[in-house]
Design an enzyme around this catalytic site. Structure first.
Site, PDB file in Angstrom:
ATOM      1  N   PRO A   1      -2.456  -0.231  19.581  1.00 27.67           N
ATOM      2  CA  PRO A   1      -2.677  -0.545  18.199  1.00 27.67           C
ATOM      3  C   PRO A   1      -2.352   0.369  17.227  1.00 27.67           C
ATOM      4  O   PRO A   1      -2.095   0.353  16.074  1.00 27.67           O
ATOM      5  CB  PRO A   1      -3.240  -1.567  18.574  1.00 27.67           C
TER       6      PRO A   1
ATOM      7  N   TYR B   1       4.261   6.813   9.476  1.00 28.68           N
ATOM      8  CA  TYR B   1       4.210   5.508   9.349  1.00 28.68           C
ATOM      9  C   TYR B   1       5.089   4.816   8.442  1.00 28.68           C
ATOM     10  O   TYR B   1       5.014   3.188   9.127  1.00 28.68           O
ATOM     11  CB  TYR B   1       2.525   6.222   7.902  1.00 28.68           C
TER      12      TYR B   1
ATOM     13  N   HIS C   1       0.754  -1.317  -0.044  1.00 32.46           N
ATOM     14  CA  HIS C   1       0.329  -0.243   0.147  1.00 32.46           C
ATOM     15  C   HIS C   1       0.686   1.269  -0.013  1.00 32.46           C
ATOM     16  O   HIS C   1       1.748   1.506   0.560  1.00 32.46           O
ATOM     17  CB  HIS C   1      -0.651  -0.015   1.307  1.00 32.46           C
TER      18      HIS C   1
ATOM     19  N   LYS D   1       2.475  -0.591  15.122  1.00 32.75           N
ATOM     20  CA  LYS D   1       4.238  -0.295  15.076  1.00 32.75           C
ATOM     21  C   LYS D   1       4.505  -0.959  15.842  1.00 32.75           C
ATOM     22  O   LYS D   1       5.685  -1.179  15.942  1.00 32.75           O
ATOM     23  CB  LYS D   1       4.366   1.143  16.105  1.00 32.75           C
TER      24      LYS D   1
ATOM     25  N   TYR E   1      -8.976   5.022   8.401  1.00 32.94           N
ATOM     26  CA  TYR E   1      -8.867   5.681  10.008  1.00 32.94           C
ATOM     27  C   TYR E   1     -10.120   6.651   9.934  1.00 32.94           C
ATOM     28  O   TYR E   1      -9.434   7.325   9.079  1.00 32.94           O
ATOM     29  CB  TYR E   1      -7.280   5.979  10.345  1.00 32.94           C
TER      30      TYR E   1
HETATM   31  C1  DHB Z   1      -4.191  -3.185  11.261  1.00 34.70           C
HETATM   32  C2  DHB Z   1      -4.049  -2.765  12.944  1.00 34.70           C
HETATM   33  C3  DHB Z   1      -3.465  -2.021  12.960  1.00 34.70           C
HETATM   34  O1  DHB Z   1      -3.461  -1.158  14.909  1.00 34.70           O
HETATM   35  C4  DHB Z   1      -3.347  -0.392  12.852  1.00 34.70           C
HETATM   36  O2  DHB Z   1      -2.676   0.535  12.934  1.00 34.70           O
HETATM   37  C5  DHB Z   1      -3.443  -0.483  11.324  1.00 34.70           C
HETATM   38  C6  DHB Z   1      -3.954  -2.318  11.011  1.00 34.70           C
HETATM   39  C7  DHB Z   1      -3.955  -4.603  11.457  1.00 34.70           C
HETATM   40  O3  DHB Z   1      -4.487  -5.147  12.476  1.00 34.70           O
HETATM   41  O4  DHB Z   1      -4.505  -5.100  10.389  1.00 34.70           O
END
Ligand code: DHB
Length: 375
Positions: free
Chosen positions: A276, A368, A57, A280, A185
């Site tokens: 999450p 990111y 991506h 990271k 997001y």
């Molecule tokens: C996923 C988990 C995340 O914390 C995130 O920011 C993006 C994707 C995932 O599990 O796909």
């Protein structure tokens, strides 16, 4: 990963795992690999399946007020991320270690570590009902937040820094083609939502929930309804499918300093936890073991002590920057129970700024896709 990196330098190691091989190869975790993680997998010769099956991506969408805004990683950083599940990484590394004759002991019990400040620290454990003692040169504590290594450091050595968030994530894995080619997001009045994916047929979706949310109280229909509401945007529809797995994750930021005591080196979640948002955790753990593998290689090849002595300091510079990013993404995108109208306006202004200023979106993008290794 550490064991394989050491193997490539001719350094022997034993991996001690208390779970079964099947458990670690199936446990659902995040699935976003930074460019640096992907490059390392390829350099180590374990990237073949990831190259075939991973989804590359070059951007993400931030959605608020029902409208989407793309952050273009390729244009802003020249880099991208790869969607490939953590447990697939575990499978590939396990296969590579075992194929090279590496030792991985699964389902080990009663593990403890001792003599950490001696030149030969020890690991005591039981396997199939028999007790063993392993005499080591070094121990890497890669045993997670709830592991035994960090608590084995004598009192008074470690300083802990922590923030617990007043919410969690309810996550589902669904047999549905992802409704977007990139991750979304979303900031919504009812709380954060995230659309992610695993493959072209499997979606991964999350909803902000209470930290102690009882997953049993959510039917699949209620989860889908909430996802529809929070992710809603004109001309866009969320595709549903059978829910394959669901669970609730707590959220915390945690760092311990230093990440070393004697000949015990902490790496990954045993030394730090990130919330999450931004995915990271795995990437940061991999950055730690890169530093550790290099320091151990310097020790065995040239008797160098300096890289080992600097391990904690080198790792912590990155750890704190990644902590900052994960905290920032989390703070920008979630509703807080104690927030006031000023806070809400500030969050929306932050989202407006980050999606309209090149400088701000570039800052998000470079974090990111992964900060460069500094060592
Ligand atoms: C996923 C988990 C995340 O914390 C995130 O920011 C993006 C994707 C995932 O599990 O796909």
């Amino acid at each position: 990963m550490l064991s394989q990196l050491l193997h490539l330098q001719g350094i022997e190691s034993v991996v001690i795992e208390n779970r079964s091989r099947q458990y670690v190869e199936e446990r659902v975790r995040a699935g976003v690999l930074e460019q640096g993680t992907v490059d390392l997998m390829n350099e180590m010769g374990v990237g073949e399946r990831m190259k075939r099956e991973g989804l590359v991506h070059y951007g993400i969408e931030l959605r608020f007020h029902g409208r989407g805004h793309r952050i273009d990683f390729k244009e802003l950083t020249g880099k991208g991320i790869t969607i490939y599940s953590q447990h697939e990484v575990v499978k590939d590394l396990t296969n590579a270690r075992l194929a090279a004759g590496g030792q991985i002991l699964f389902e080990v019990e009663e593990v403890s570590v001792g003599d950490l400040d001696d030149i030969h620290p020890k690991i005591l454990y039981q396997k199939d009902g028999r007790a063993y003692e392993l005499t080591c040169d070094f121990i890497a504590g890669c045993d997670g937040f709830h592991g035994i290594c960090r608590p084995s450091v004598p009192a008074g050595i470690l300083t802990e820094y922590e923030r617990v968030y007043p919410f969690g994530w309810l996550g589902i894995l669904a047999e549905a083609p992802p409704s977007s080619s990139e991750l979304i997001y979303t900031y919504h009045d009812r709380g954060f939502a995230l659309l992610s994916m695993r493959t072209e047929r499997i979606s991964r979706l999350y909803l902000q929930c209470k930290p102690d949310e009882d997953i049993g109280r959510w039917s699949d229909d209620e989860i889908w309804n909430e996802l529809h509401t929070r992710l809603a945007s004109d001309g866009w529809t969320l595709t549903e499918g059978p829910v394959l797995q669901k669970g609730v994750t707590g959220m915390r930021s945690f760092v311990v300093e230093p990440m070393q005591y004697g000949r015990l080196f902490l790496a990954g979640d045993s030394a730090h936890i990130v919330p999450p948002t931004g995915a990271k955790g795995l990437n940061l753990a991999i950055a730690d073991v890169r530093v550790l593998a290099r320091a151990l290689a310097g020790f065995y090849a040239n008797k160098r002590q300096d890289l080992l002595n600097q391990y904690s300091q080198t790792c912590l510079r990155r750890v704190w920057k990644v902590q900052r990013f994960s905290w920032w993404m989390t703070s920008m995108l979630h509703r807080f129970p104690d927030e006031n109208p000023f806070d809400r306006h500030r969050q929306l202004a932050e989202l407006d700024y980050v999606t309209s200023s090149r400088a701000a979106s570039q800052s998000l993008a470079e974090n990111y896709v992964g900060l460069p290794m500094e060592w």
